[in-house]
Motif scaffolding. Structure first.
Motif: not given
Length: 122
Positions: A26-27, A29-32, A52-53, A73, A76, A97, A100
């Motif tokens: 689940r993390t 999407s928070s990573y590059s 990440w964005s 996203y 995933n 991955s 950040w």
């Protein structure tokens, strides 16, 4: 985070492929997410990274204008569209991955997939 790279294959010079990096965790999407490649007898080299964005990308000079990195996203998944392939693009391609920024350094990434082979014939 677990990563699964796919989409490699054998293509002629000038051809295209779309590589996929599917992730669990689940993390994610928070990573590059970065793509690297390793040719026989050579070290692992940076290809591309997406933040990440999704708002920042970075490419190796050797692939600029030919490769495009993107991420979905909802699925995933991160994609690497590789166009105008050259024999020198032949390598095992890895996604990674756990960082950040948009670093091109191998040591910046904590998680790695198993790799997918891309072979370009002349």
């Amino acid at each position: 985070v677990q990563l699964q790279a796919s989409g490699g294959g054998l293509v002629q010079a000038g051809g295209s492929l779309r590589l996929s990096c599917a992730a669990s965790g689940r993390t994610f999407s928070s990573y590059s997410v970065g793509w690297f490649r390793q040719a026989p007898g050579k070290g692992r080299e940076f290809v591309a990274v997406i933040s990440w964005s999704g708002g920042r990308t970075n490419y190796a000079d050797s692939v600029k204008g030919r490769f495009t990195i993107s991420r979905d996203y909802a699925k995933n998944t991160v994609y690497l569209q590789v166009n105008s392939l050259k024999p020198e693009d032949t390598a095992v391609y890895y996604c990674a991955s756990g960082t950040w920024g948009t670093s091109p350094e191998v040591t910046s990434y904590a998680y790695w997939g198993q790799g997918t082979q891309v072979t370009v014939s002349s």
